[in-house]
Design a protein around this motif. Structure first.
Motif, short mmCIF file in Angstrom:
data_model
loop_
_atom_site.label_atom_id
_atom_site.label_comp_id
_atom_site.label_asym_id
_atom_site.label_seq_id
_atom_site.Cartn_x
_atom_site.Cartn_y
_atom_site.Cartn_z
N PRO A 62 -1.73 -3.92 -6.98
CA PRO A 62 -0.66 -3.06 -6.47
C PRO A 62 -1.01 -2.20 -5.26
O PRO A 62 -0.14 -1.89 -4.45
N SER A 63 -2.27 -1.78 -5.11
CA SER A 63 -2.58 -0.84 -4.03
C SER A 63 -4.01 -1.03 -3.52
O SER A 63 -4.85 -1.63 -4.21
N GLY A 64 -4.25 -0.45 -2.36
CA GLY A 64 -5.60 -0.48 -1.79
C GLY A 64 -6.57 0.34 -2.61
O GLY A 64 -7.74 -0.01 -2.75
N THR A 65 -6.07 1.43 -3.17
CA THR A 65 -6.91 2.25 -4.05
C THR A 65 -7.37 1.42 -5.24
O THR A 65 -8.55 1.41 -5.59
N MET A 66 -6.43 0.70 -5.85
CA MET A 66 -6.83 -0.11 -7.00
C MET A 66 -7.82 -1.20 -6.57
O MET A 66 -8.78 -1.49 -7.29
N ALA A 67 -7.61 -1.79 -5.40
CA ALA A 67 -8.53 -2.84 -4.92
C ALA A 67 -9.95 -2.27 -4.80
O ALA A 67 -10.92 -2.87 -5.30
N ASN A 68 -10.08 -1.12 -4.16
CA ASN A 68 -11.41 -0.51 -4.02
C ASN A 68 -12.01 -0.18 -5.38
O ASN A 68 -13.19 -0.44 -5.64
N GLN A 69 -11.19 0.40 -6.24
CA GLN A 69 -11.72 0.85 -7.53
C GLN A 69 -12.05 -0.33 -8.45
O GLN A 69 -12.97 -0.22 -9.27
N SER A 88 -15.01 8.77 4.08
CA SER A 88 -14.39 7.53 3.59
C SER A 88 -13.20 7.79 2.66
O SER A 88 -13.11 8.83 1.99
N HIS A 89 -12.32 6.82 2.63
CA HIS A 89 -11.12 6.87 1.78
C HIS A 89 -11.50 7.03 0.32
O HIS A 89 -10.86 7.78 -0.41
N ILE A 90 -12.55 6.33 -0.12
CA ILE A 90 -12.90 6.40 -1.56
C ILE A 90 -13.33 7.81 -1.95
O ILE A 90 -13.22 8.19 -3.10
N VAL A 140 -18.19 0.21 2.93
CA VAL A 140 -17.95 0.42 4.36
C VAL A 140 -16.47 0.24 4.64
O VAL A 140 -15.83 -0.67 4.11
N GLU A 141 -15.91 1.09 5.49
CA GLU A 141 -14.49 1.06 5.82
C GLU A 141 -14.28 0.55 7.25
O GLU A 141 -14.83 1.12 8.19
N ASN A 142 -13.48 -0.50 7.41
CA ASN A 142 -13.22 -1.06 8.74
C ASN A 142 -11.77 -1.56 8.81
O ASN A 142 -11.45 -2.48 8.09
N GLN A 144 -12.01 2.45 10.25
CA GLN A 144 -12.30 3.69 9.54
C GLN A 144 -11.18 4.69 9.82
O GLN A 144 -11.03 5.16 10.94
N ASN A 145 -10.44 5.01 8.78
CA ASN A 145 -9.22 5.82 8.89
C ASN A 145 -9.50 7.19 9.50
O ASN A 145 -9.04 7.51 10.60
N ARG A 146 -10.27 8.02 8.79
CA ARG A 146 -10.52 9.38 9.27
C ARG A 146 -11.42 9.40 10.51
O ARG A 146 -11.50 10.41 11.20
N LEU A 173 -16.46 -4.08 1.35
CA LEU A 173 -15.75 -3.75 2.58
C LEU A 173 -14.35 -3.26 2.24
O LEU A 173 -13.54 -4.01 1.70
N ASP A 174 -14.08 -1.97 2.52
CA ASP A 174 -12.72 -1.45 2.40
C ASP A 174 -12.00 -1.83 3.69
O ASP A 174 -12.06 -1.12 4.69
N GLY A 175 -11.33 -2.96 3.62
CA GLY A 175 -10.64 -3.49 4.80
C GLY A 175 -9.15 -3.24 4.73
O GLY A 175 -8.36 -4.13 5.08
N ALA A 176 -8.76 -2.04 4.29
CA ALA A 176 -7.33 -1.72 4.23
C ALA A 176 -6.67 -2.10 5.56
O ALA A 176 -5.56 -2.64 5.57
N ARG A 177 -7.37 -1.83 6.67
CA ARG A 177 -6.85 -2.20 8.00
C ARG A 177 -7.77 -3.21 8.69
O ARG A 177 -8.01 -3.12 9.90
N LEU A 178 -8.26 -4.18 7.92
CA LEU A 178 -9.16 -5.17 8.52
C LEU A 178 -8.44 -6.03 9.56
O LEU A 178 -9.04 -6.49 10.52
N SER A 204 0.34 -3.44 2.90
CA SER A 204 1.36 -2.40 3.02
C SER A 204 1.08 -1.39 4.13
O SER A 204 1.74 -0.38 4.23
N LYS A 205 0.08 -1.68 4.96
CA LYS A 205 -0.20 -0.82 6.12
C LYS A 205 0.41 -1.50 7.34
O LYS A 205 1.60 -1.74 7.37
N GLY A 206 -0.45 -1.87 8.30
CA GLY A 206 0.07 -2.45 9.54
C GLY A 206 0.88 -3.71 9.35
O GLY A 206 1.75 -4.02 10.17
C1 LIG Z 1 -4.58 3.26 2.80
C2 LIG Z 1 -6.00 3.02 2.55
C3 LIG Z 1 -6.45 2.53 1.32
C4 LIG Z 1 -5.55 2.24 0.14
O1 LIG Z 1 -4.48 3.06 -0.01
P1 LIG Z 1 -3.28 2.79 -1.03
O2 LIG Z 1 -2.32 3.83 -0.63
O3 LIG Z 1 -3.83 2.98 -2.38
O4 LIG Z 1 -2.79 1.39 -0.83
C5 LIG Z 1 -7.79 2.28 1.18
N1 LIG Z 1 -8.64 2.48 2.19
C6 LIG Z 1 -8.25 2.94 3.39
C7 LIG Z 1 -9.24 3.09 4.48
C8 LIG Z 1 -6.92 3.23 3.60
O5 LIG Z 1 -6.52 3.69 4.80
#
Ligand SMILES: *Cc1c(COP(=O)(O)O)cnc(C)c1O
Length: 353
Positions: A62-69, A88-90, A140-142, A144-146, A173-178, A204-206
């Motif tokens: 369902p979500s990127g958070t769940m994928a990472n976790q 990092s997002h996590i 690693v986030e790529n 990298q949001n923040r 690899l947290d590739g939410a925006r890979l 659900s991002k870009g």
């Molecule tokens: C948005 C994001 C996620 C996952 O977010 P969800 O809102 O749970 O889908 C994970 N990592 C990064 C870097 C993000 O920007």
């Protein structure tokens, strides 16, 4: 005041509405019960993403958070430690889940743009003795949001992952925006994925899908992920209706990420010229690499981030305050070039007032 016009919503690239074509694809998708393992649209998406990332298997969640976790849960045990960037997002946006759901600590390392070096990983790895938590995973986030939507150079990724592997750590690899990283750098997704054990990507991002992320890895790991997805309450039934939107987005919304990146650069150029505003130090130096712009309000402008965003809102432009004096703007498929023009006009008028 804008009357009737839809706001230019730059708070996040998650705010997009499914397009007409995407809704049609969702309506037409053949469905099953994915918990029973027979939703053909989910199965097809998982197979397609596994191939796209060069991995044996993938699981739709369902979500990127769940994928990472789920990656953390599948790869780590209680008392283990994860090495990740302090930004990092996590660490910031996942409600302490590594501790709550997997019993893990996170050891933060620092560096510009949300990046760090192999040497930083080596100095964060714990000694093998009874006092220390066990260093288990590098995350690693790529992009990298923040860190401003920054793209990791491939050689730096090789540097940090080989440092981790030299001490027996696994790599996520947290590739939410890979996709954004890949479009900006020209490096194929699977080349990034190849040096990691697990990779997560958000639709659900870009990409503009309403719901969903993928987690990919080898078969044994994804078997565990599927089991923990059920445990975490993320197993879904006719989820092909959502997966169809993701498949449509992969087909139609990847190449256009270039437009988002160009829009972000144009917005940043205007902000750079605005008295009272400064791009974040990192973006001032390296430019805007993908679709995220961070800017700071200088002393003397008489407004904080929240005040600035309230004033922009009154002009029909939405941005997100992310710190007392910092604002974030993210471009996406529901903001066109005219929307960027409107955002620039609103910023100028708010700063002038
Ligand atoms: C948005 C994001 C996620 C996952 O977010 P969800 O809102 O749970 O889908 C994970 N990592 C990064 C870097 C993000 O920007």
């Amino acid at each position: 005041m804008n009357t009737g016009e839809r706001p230019v919503d730059l708070r996040s690239d998650t705010v997009t509405q499914p397009t007409a074509g995407m809704r049609q694809a969702m309506m037409a998708a053949p469905l099953g019960d994915d918990v029973l393992g027979d939703d053909p649209t989910v199965i097809a998406l998982q197979e397609r993403m596994a191939a796209h990332l060069g991995k044996e298997a993938a699981c739709y969640v369902p979500s990127g958070t769940m994928a990472n976790q789920l990656a953390i849960r599948a790869l780590c045990g209680a008392g283990d430690e994860i090495i990740a960037h302090a930004d990092s997002h996590i660490i910031h946006y996942e409600t302490g889940a590594p501790a709550a759901l997997s019993g893990c600590m996170v050891r933060a390392v620092c560096g510009p743009k949300g990046q760090f070096r192999g040497a930083d990983v080596l100095s964060a790895i714990r000694p093998d003795n009874i006092h220390a938590p066990a260093s288990r995973l590098l995350s690693v986030e790529n992009t990298q949001n923040r860190g401003g939507g920054s793209v990791w150079p491939m050689e730096l990724l090789r540097d940090v992952t080989s440092a981790a592997r030299s001490a027996g750590l696994l790599c996520h690899l947290d590739g939410a925006r890979l996709w954004n990283a890949s479009i900006a750098s020209g490096v194929p997704m699977r080349e990034y994925a190849a040096i990691f054990d697990t990779v997560s990507c958000c639709f659900s991002k870009g990409l503009g899908a309403p719901v969903g992320s993928i987690i990919a890895g080898d078969k044994a790991t994804i078997r565990k992920v599927v089991r923990y997805r059920k445990m975490f309450g993320g197993a879904m039934r006719q989820s092909g209706v959502l997966a169809a939107a993701c498949a449509y987005a992969m087909q139609n919304h990847v190449e256009r990420l270039r437009d988002d990146h160009a829009h972000a650069r144009r917005l940043a150029d205007a902000i750079r010229e605005c008295p009272g505003l400064s791009l974040s130090p990192e973006q001032r130096e390296s430019g805007v690499e993908t679709n995220i712009v961070y800017f700071d309000l200088n002393d003397g402008i008489g407004m904080d981030g929240q005040g600035m965003c309230a004033a922009l809102e009154a002009q029909g432009v939405r941005m997100l305050p992310t710190a007392a004096r910092r604002v974030r703007a993210v471009t996406h498929l529901d903001v066109d070039s005219a929307g960027i023009d409107r955002a620039i006009r609103a910023i100028r008028s708010v700063v002038r007032a």
